[in-house]
Design a protein around this motif. Sequence first.
Motif, PDB file in Angstrom:
ATOM      1  N   PRO A 101      82.708  15.198  31.790  1.00  0.00           N
ATOM      2  CA  PRO A 101      84.008  13.988  31.642  1.00  0.00           C
ATOM      3  C   PRO A 101      84.643  14.719  30.570  1.00  0.00           C
ATOM      4  O   PRO A 101      83.564  14.456  28.966  1.00  0.00           O
ATOM      5  N   ALA A 102      85.775  15.344  30.573  1.00  0.00           N
ATOM      6  CA  ALA A 102      86.583  15.409  28.992  1.00  0.00           C
ATOM      7  C   ALA A 102      87.098  13.483  28.988  1.00  0.00           C
ATOM      8  O   ALA A 102      88.062  13.582  29.333  1.00  0.00           O
ATOM      9  N   GLU A 103      87.023  14.133  26.844  1.00  0.00           N
ATOM     10  CA  GLU A 103      88.135  12.339  26.650  1.00  0.00           C
ATOM     11  C   GLU A 103      89.051  13.253  26.356  1.00  0.00           C
ATOM     12  O   GLU A 103      90.716  12.579  26.088  1.00  0.00           O
ATOM     13  N   THR A 104      89.341  14.367  26.172  1.00  0.00           N
ATOM     14  CA  THR A 104      89.797  15.162  25.055  1.00  0.00           C
ATOM     15  C   THR A 104      90.191  16.188  25.401  1.00  0.00           C
ATOM     16  O   THR A 104      88.808  16.751  25.795  1.00  0.00           O
ATOM     17  N   SER A 105      91.099  17.622  24.816  1.00  0.00           N
ATOM     18  CA  SER A 105      90.848  19.138  25.006  1.00  0.00           C
ATOM     19  C   SER A 105      91.489  20.043  24.245  1.00  0.00           C
ATOM     20  O   SER A 105      91.857  18.955  23.687  1.00  0.00           O
ATOM     21  N   HIS A 106      91.517  21.146  23.994  1.00  0.00           N
ATOM     22  CA  HIS A 106      91.788  22.056  22.981  1.00  0.00           C
ATOM     23  C   HIS A 106      92.364  22.752  23.937  1.00  0.00           C
ATOM     24  O   HIS A 106      91.937  23.540  24.686  1.00  0.00           O
ATOM     25  N   ALA A 107      94.038  23.165  23.135  1.00  0.00           N
ATOM     26  CA  ALA A 107      94.436  24.177  23.554  1.00  0.00           C
ATOM     27  C   ALA A 107      95.181  24.850  22.952  1.00  0.00           C
ATOM     28  O   ALA A 107      96.098  24.171  21.763  1.00  0.00           O
ATOM     29  N   GLU A 108      95.804  25.908  23.004  1.00  0.00           N
ATOM     30  CA  GLU A 108      96.452  27.034  21.541  1.00  0.00           C
ATOM     31  C   GLU A 108      98.077  26.929  22.722  1.00  0.00           C
ATOM     32  O   GLU A 108      98.101  26.845  23.336  1.00  0.00           O
ATOM     33  N   GLY A 109      98.548  26.951  21.547  1.00  0.00           N
ATOM     34  CA  GLY A 109      99.856  26.500  21.162  1.00  0.00           C
ATOM     35  C   GLY A 109     100.845  27.591  20.896  1.00  0.00           C
ATOM     36  O   GLY A 109      99.415  28.645  19.856  1.00  0.00           O
ATOM     37  N   GLN A 110     101.713  27.209  20.824  1.00  0.00           N
ATOM     38  CA  GLN A 110     102.139  28.826  19.710  1.00  0.00           C
ATOM     39  C   GLN A 110     101.909  29.049  18.200  1.00  0.00           C
ATOM     40  O   GLN A 110     101.849  29.837  18.057  1.00  0.00           O
ATOM     41  N   PHE A 111     101.492  27.613  17.582  1.00  0.00           N
ATOM     42  CA  PHE A 111     101.600  28.456  16.344  1.00  0.00           C
ATOM     43  C   PHE A 111      99.558  27.780  15.744  1.00  0.00           C
ATOM     44  O   PHE A 111      99.041  28.087  14.734  1.00  0.00           O
ATOM     45  N   ALA A 112      99.099  27.088  16.565  1.00  0.00           N
ATOM     46  CA  ALA A 112      97.853  26.044  16.573  1.00  0.00           C
ATOM     47  C   ALA A 112      96.871  25.639  18.197  1.00  0.00           C
ATOM     48  O   ALA A 112      97.800  25.927  18.333  1.00  0.00           O
ATOM     49  N   VAL A 113      96.110  25.452  17.000  1.00  0.00           N
ATOM     50  CA  VAL A 113      94.951  24.890  18.345  1.00  0.00           C
ATOM     51  C   VAL A 113      95.298  23.208  18.436  1.00  0.00           C
ATOM     52  O   VAL A 113      95.775  23.112  17.077  1.00  0.00           O
ATOM     53  N   VAL A 114      95.299  23.393  19.615  1.00  0.00           N
ATOM     54  CA  VAL A 114      96.135  21.748  19.295  1.00  0.00           C
ATOM     55  C   VAL A 114      94.665  20.717  20.307  1.00  0.00           C
ATOM     56  O   VAL A 114      94.567  21.517  21.267  1.00  0.00           O
TER      57      VAL A 114
END
Length: 52
Positions: free
Chosen positions: A6-19
């Motif tokens: 189970p994931a409480e958060t996610s990390h995704a590449e945005g236009q300028f940074a990893v969010v």
Amino acid sequence: MPLARPAETSHAEGQFAVVERGRTAEGGFSERPVPTFPAHGFVDAGGARACC
């Protein structure tokens, strides 16, 4: 995509940074919260990683 845990958060590449984002929808002043989030190149959540 099934997650390894189970994931409480996610990390995704945005236009300028990893969010890092939580599981709740985001919305600013006078914006409707949307339960999906854009990702530019990859998403990492719950031990699973998706890349384009």
